[in-house]
Scaffold this motif. Sequence first.
Motif, PDB file in Angstrom:
ATOM      1  N   GLY A 229      52.512   0.595  27.903  1.00  0.00           N
ATOM      2  CA  GLY A 229      53.091  -0.539  27.203  1.00  0.00           C
ATOM      3  C   GLY A 229      54.077  -0.015  26.180  1.00  0.00           C
ATOM      4  N   ILE A 230      55.354  -0.351  26.325  1.00  0.00           N
ATOM      5  CA  ILE A 230      56.413   0.252  25.504  1.00  0.00           C
ATOM      6  C   ILE A 230      57.090  -0.850  24.705  1.00  0.00           C
ATOM      7  N   ALA A 231      56.978  -0.786  23.381  1.00  0.00           N
ATOM      8  CA  ALA A 231      57.463  -1.882  22.546  1.00  0.00           C
ATOM      9  C   ALA A 231      58.196  -1.358  21.312  1.00  0.00           C
ATOM     10  N   PHE A 232      59.280  -2.047  20.959  1.00  0.00           N
ATOM     11  CA  PHE A 232      59.865  -1.848  19.642  1.00  0.00           C
ATOM     12  C   PHE A 232      58.872  -2.356  18.604  1.00  0.00           C
ATOM     13  N   VAL A 233      58.731  -1.628  17.512  1.00  0.00           N
ATOM     14  CA  VAL A 233      57.868  -2.039  16.406  1.00  0.00           C
ATOM     15  C   VAL A 233      58.777  -2.325  15.219  1.00  0.00           C
ATOM     16  N   VAL A 268      58.362  -6.050  20.385  1.00  0.00           N
ATOM     17  CA  VAL A 268      59.328  -6.543  21.368  1.00  0.00           C
ATOM     18  C   VAL A 268      59.385  -5.547  22.512  1.00  0.00           C
ATOM     19  N   ALA A 269      59.175  -6.008  23.731  1.00  0.00           N
ATOM     20  CA  ALA A 269      59.182  -5.111  24.881  1.00  0.00           C
ATOM     21  C   ALA A 269      60.533  -4.424  25.024  1.00  0.00           C
ATOM     22  N   VAL A 270      60.523  -3.109  25.100  1.00  0.00           N
ATOM     23  CA  VAL A 270      61.771  -2.352  25.238  1.00  0.00           C
ATOM     24  C   VAL A 270      62.463  -2.705  26.552  1.00  0.00           C
ATOM     25  N   ALA A 271      61.685  -2.930  27.614  1.00  0.00           N
ATOM     26  CA  ALA A 271      62.271  -3.227  28.924  1.00  0.00           C
ATOM     27  C   ALA A 271      63.114  -4.494  28.899  1.00  0.00           C
ATOM     28  N   ASP A 272      62.769  -5.449  28.028  1.00  0.00           N
ATOM     29  CA  ASP A 272      63.521  -6.703  27.966  1.00  0.00           C
ATOM     30  C   ASP A 272      64.905  -6.509  27.369  1.00  0.00           C
TER      31      ASP A 272
END
Length: 360
Positions: A229-233, A268-272
């Motif tokens: 799970g890869i997300a901007f924090v 926020v999901a990085v992939a998006d």
Amino acid sequence: MSSHKPKLILVYEPEKACFDRLIADGFAPQRATEISSYLAQSTDLAPEFEALAAACGARGLSFAPVALDDAAQALDGEDARNTLVWTLSDGIAYFRGGAAPALARLKGLRTVGADDSLFALCQDKFRSGAVLGALGLPVPQAGLARDGKWLVQPPASAAGWFVKPNRLGAKIGIWPDSRAADLRHALELSRRVFAAYRDDVVVQPYVAGRNVRASFLGLMPQAGVEALGIAFVDSGADFQTMADSLALYGETGEAAKAAGNYVEPELVAVADAQPAADARIREIAKRLMDGLGLRDVFSIDLRVEPDDTVHLIEFEVCPGLPCFDFRAYCRSQWGLSLADAMAETAANRLAGRERRVATG
């Protein structure tokens, strides 16, 4: 064949045990509080031990939370075929959780997570960075300073430098001025860190971009980077400080929530937003899993620039499981609460086979 019921043993180091040792070692109470706050996930997870026991019980497992000081005795005589040890808190210096996987290995017990050598490596940022660099990963080159003196000179940097304690996590010893415009200030920060915490500092060229957390829980043993799970924090600031961390977790976090000072960063999901960066992070994670031996449960901290340039900052073998970001990951990736995700992970390994994930 053993008739013992499969068991998950969760080993954790309580904040108070760490605090008491630090006080006995001569640390000021405020500094001991700050240092021991790294173990806030032990405080935050304890109210869920009952839920964990229920989740384990639903999968045919027993559950035993064990404080680190009791672990050597608790692991004695456990059935090697049916016992799994999960270490909640790491540490080799101020914290001692790195002893738990070594104890499990000594007793011949299986573990969740990386082997004990990585428990030691990840808590020394300078040595860890050297190993990551040797693997060809995009980690900023670092200098090392102790109490105002250079042990290793940092590289030149037009953007300035970022200064952080070498062996402390959870943003301990990171202040609003930890981004240094010149090396004189970096050395002054090293004096401040040494006086407060007796630690060296890592001095890295400042890298731009947004903070990213990549979380991993291998619910099934064969799970790979697709389960990241890869997300901007996004916390509203360029970087988080010790004050931010203290307001999020543990006993000080509870006080902050009660006072209305709790501000949870946005995920926020990085992939998006940047799918190319998401793909690059998965490549980095695969290199860490294949070349370094990360497995089962871990997290990676990175910085991502608008042009998809990725900087690897550090990794953790004991990510903050009860933290908001890991809970969100368990919900989004696996459709499970934290307790159910942990129990399912343990059950799959003890069963030695893939189990179906029940969602809803």
